[in-house]
Design a protein around this motif. Structure first.
Motif, short mmCIF file in Angstrom:
data_model
loop_
_atom_site.label_atom_id
_atom_site.label_comp_id
_atom_site.label_asym_id
_atom_site.label_seq_id
_atom_site.Cartn_x
_atom_site.Cartn_y
_atom_site.Cartn_z
N VAL A 158 27.56 38.60 50.87
CA VAL A 158 28.51 37.88 50.25
C VAL A 158 27.94 38.39 48.71
CG1 VAL A 158 28.93 36.28 51.75
CG2 VAL A 158 27.34 35.72 50.24
N LEU A 159 26.95 38.81 48.39
CA LEU A 159 26.65 39.13 46.82
C LEU A 159 26.29 40.64 46.64
CD1 LEU A 159 26.05 37.72 44.42
CD2 LEU A 159 23.63 37.25 44.87
N ARG A 160 26.97 41.03 45.60
CA ARG A 160 26.48 42.55 45.42
C ARG A 160 26.87 42.68 43.94
NH1 ARG A 160 24.02 46.54 47.73
NH2 ARG A 160 24.89 46.23 49.58
N ARG A 161 25.79 43.15 43.18
CA ARG A 161 25.77 43.41 41.61
C ARG A 161 25.98 42.18 41.11
NH1 ARG A 161 28.92 49.35 41.61
NH2 ARG A 161 26.99 50.41 42.21
N GLY A 162 25.68 40.98 41.80
CA GLY A 162 25.69 39.70 40.75
C GLY A 162 27.05 39.06 40.95
N LEU A 168 37.63 47.54 53.47
CA LEU A 168 37.75 48.51 54.27
C LEU A 168 38.61 49.86 53.68
CD1 LEU A 168 36.64 49.62 57.03
CD2 LEU A 168 38.89 49.08 57.73
N LEU A 169 39.94 49.48 53.18
CA LEU A 169 40.86 50.51 52.42
C LEU A 169 40.13 50.86 51.24
CD1 LEU A 169 44.27 49.00 53.34
CD2 LEU A 169 43.19 50.93 54.38
N ALA A 170 39.56 49.83 50.44
CA ALA A 170 39.07 50.23 49.09
C ALA A 170 37.89 51.30 49.23
CB ALA A 170 38.69 49.34 48.41
N GLY A 171 37.19 51.22 50.25
CA GLY A 171 35.97 52.00 50.50
C GLY A 171 36.51 53.33 50.84
N ASP A 172 37.79 53.46 51.91
CA ASP A 172 38.09 54.63 52.06
C ASP A 172 38.80 55.49 50.98
OD1 ASP A 172 37.65 54.05 54.81
OD2 ASP A 172 39.59 53.23 55.37
N VAL A 191 34.83 39.44 50.14
CA VAL A 191 35.09 38.22 49.88
C VAL A 191 36.11 37.88 49.04
CG1 VAL A 191 34.15 36.28 48.86
CG2 VAL A 191 32.37 37.46 50.23
N LYS A 192 36.30 38.85 47.98
CA LYS A 192 37.29 38.67 46.92
C LYS A 192 38.39 39.19 47.76
CE LYS A 192 38.47 39.34 42.13
NZ LYS A 192 38.31 37.93 41.82
N PHE A 193 38.72 40.28 48.26
CA PHE A 193 40.06 40.88 48.59
C PHE A 193 40.24 40.79 50.01
CE2 PHE A 193 38.64 42.75 44.77
CZ PHE A 193 40.04 42.67 43.70
N GLY A 194 39.48 40.36 50.70
CA GLY A 194 39.64 40.40 52.29
C GLY A 194 38.94 41.75 53.43
N GLU A 195 38.84 41.49 54.23
CA GLU A 195 38.16 42.56 54.84
C GLU A 195 38.85 43.72 55.04
OE1 GLU A 195 36.29 41.58 58.83
OE2 GLU A 195 36.04 39.59 58.28
N ALA A 196 40.17 43.60 55.40
CA ALA A 196 40.94 44.73 55.33
C ALA A 196 41.16 45.89 53.85
CB ALA A 196 42.36 44.70 55.74
N GLU A 207 47.15 46.39 44.48
CA GLU A 207 46.05 45.50 44.91
C GLU A 207 44.79 46.32 45.38
OE1 GLU A 207 44.30 41.61 46.27
OE2 GLU A 207 45.99 42.27 44.76
N LEU A 208 45.23 47.70 45.93
CA LEU A 208 44.18 48.61 46.36
C LEU A 208 43.30 48.98 45.27
CD1 LEU A 208 42.74 50.27 48.31
CD2 LEU A 208 44.80 52.06 48.20
N ILE A 209 44.05 49.44 44.21
CA ILE A 209 43.51 49.73 42.99
C ILE A 209 42.61 48.74 42.46
CG2 ILE A 209 43.78 50.60 40.59
CD1 ILE A 209 44.21 52.99 42.39
N ALA A 210 42.94 47.39 42.32
CA ALA A 210 42.09 46.25 41.83
C ALA A 210 40.94 46.14 42.58
CB ALA A 210 43.07 45.29 41.94
N ALA A 211 41.02 46.60 43.98
CA ALA A 211 39.85 46.39 44.90
C ALA A 211 38.78 47.43 44.47
CB ALA A 211 40.25 46.31 46.25
N MET A 212 39.48 48.59 44.37
CA MET A 212 38.52 49.77 44.06
C MET A 212 37.86 49.55 42.68
SD MET A 212 41.29 52.60 45.17
CE MET A 212 40.42 54.08 44.50
N ARG A 213 38.70 49.27 41.72
CA ARG A 213 37.89 48.95 40.33
C ARG A 213 37.02 47.97 40.55
NH1 ARG A 213 40.43 51.06 36.04
NH2 ARG A 213 40.15 49.37 34.73
N TYR A 214 37.39 46.70 41.16
CA TYR A 214 36.34 45.70 41.38
C TYR A 214 34.99 46.25 41.91
CZ TYR A 214 34.45 41.20 42.73
OH TYR A 214 33.70 40.03 43.17
N ALA A 215 35.00 47.22 42.74
CA ALA A 215 33.94 47.66 43.41
C ALA A 215 32.98 48.44 42.46
CB ALA A 215 34.37 48.35 44.88
#
Length: 314
Positions: free
Chosen positions: A112-116, A130-134, A122-127, A43-51
């Motif tokens: 709530v909108l970034r890169r269209g 936060l972890l994806a950014g870290d 919004v998609k992965f929750g605030e936590a 799930e963390l990798i999915a959020a990172m790739r989404y970003a």
């Protein structure tokens, strides 16, 4: 400095962008051991790739590659880009992506909108956001310090130092702190410039200097590239402020008019639209003049990127 008339930025960019995308796709990926056996959680990798993947202008990676080309004196294409330049290009994009993930959080800009598409929280929750950014921030420095000897230790240290300074309290994070404390505050033009030199400009300038660090350049060239990076870093924000009031959300890929809605100081609110546009053009002139005194021959890509950056508001 050679002329820019015959330089095709679209053709130059296309191959480099494709290679950067392939590299990001490869590097921002799940550990093959899998989360259940000590690898990265899916799930963390999915959020990172989404970003990171599937969006973005990739201006910072292109600046790295263009500056590396200028510093080396050789024109790169996608097939002969040095490994050090590719890693530096992807590292700075990961820092940029992490900053967007965190900036969009409800405790920051609350967007709530970034890169269209929907923002990461919004998609992965605030936590999760936060972890994806870290994790993206940490991965950037991992890219700059590979296990093999593809990047000499001295250059690893130089690249890490440039990126860390640009991202920290004396750069992007410090600028964001000033930005958050300036809502509803009447800043002077000097104060506004300083805020954006840190918040936006520092990472753009670092992109240029990281490219330069991929090769050996004279002190004259280094000073000129620093000045170029400072000018385009500020110009980028001036143009961003212009587009915030002249373009719609679909065009921008993010929420338009948000700065005015939140009473944030901008170059348009301080100078007016016409003077802000003139200022952007002035900064372009300064950037191109800096390249002119660099003594470097392969600056066509840097020239063209600066011109496109400013004229995207026209």
């Amino acid at each position: 400095m050679t002329g820019n008339a015959a330089f095709d930025l679209s053709a130059w960019s296309a191959g480099h962008l494709a290679r950067v995308e392939r590299a990001l796709e490869r590097w921002v990926n799940a550990d093959p051991t899998g989360g259940a056996e000590g690898g990265s959680p899916a799930e963390l990798i999915a959020a990172m790739r989404y970003a990171v993947l599937g969006g973005g202008k990739r201006l910072r990676p292109l600046l790295v590659l263009a500056a590396a080309q200028a510093a080396s004196g050789e024109r790169f294409d996608a097939s002969n880009t040095p490994e050090i330049a590719l890693r530096a290009a992807c590292a700075v994009e990961l820092i940029h992506a992490y900053s967007l993930v965190h900036d969009d959080l409800p405790c920051m800009d609350n967007d709530v909108l970034r890169r269209g598409k929907a923002t990461v929280h919004v998609k992965f929750g605030e936590a999760g956001a936060l972890l994806a950014g870290d994790a993206l921030q940490a991965m950037a420095f991992e890219l700059l310090t590979p296990d093999d000897e593809s990047i000499p230790a001295r250059q690893q240290a130089a690249l890490c130092r440039l990126l860390a300074r640009a991202a920290g309290s004396g750069g992007m994070a410090g600028g964001q702190a000033i930005d958050l404390s300036s809502v509803g505050v009447a800043l002077t033009e000097r104060q506004l410039r300083q805020m954006h030199r840190l918040k936006t400009g520092a990472l753009l300038q670092a992109s240029v200097m990281m490219g330069a660090a991929c090769a050996e350049v004279s002190s004259q060239a280094e000073d000129a590239l620093m000045a170029y990076g400072a000018a385009i870093g500020l110009a980028f924000q001036v143009v961003d402020d212009i587009l915030d009031v002249t373009a719609d959300s679909a065009t921008l890929g993010k929420t338009a008019g948000k700065d005015a809605e939140h009473d944030k100081p901008t170059f348009v609110s301080l100078l007016g639209l016409a003077r802000a546009s003139e200022y952007a053009q002035q900064l372009l002139v300064e950037a191109l003049a800096a390249l002119g005194r660099s003594g470097l021959s392969e600056t066509q890509a840097l020239q063209a990127l600066a011109t496109r950056l400013v004229n995207r508001a026209c």
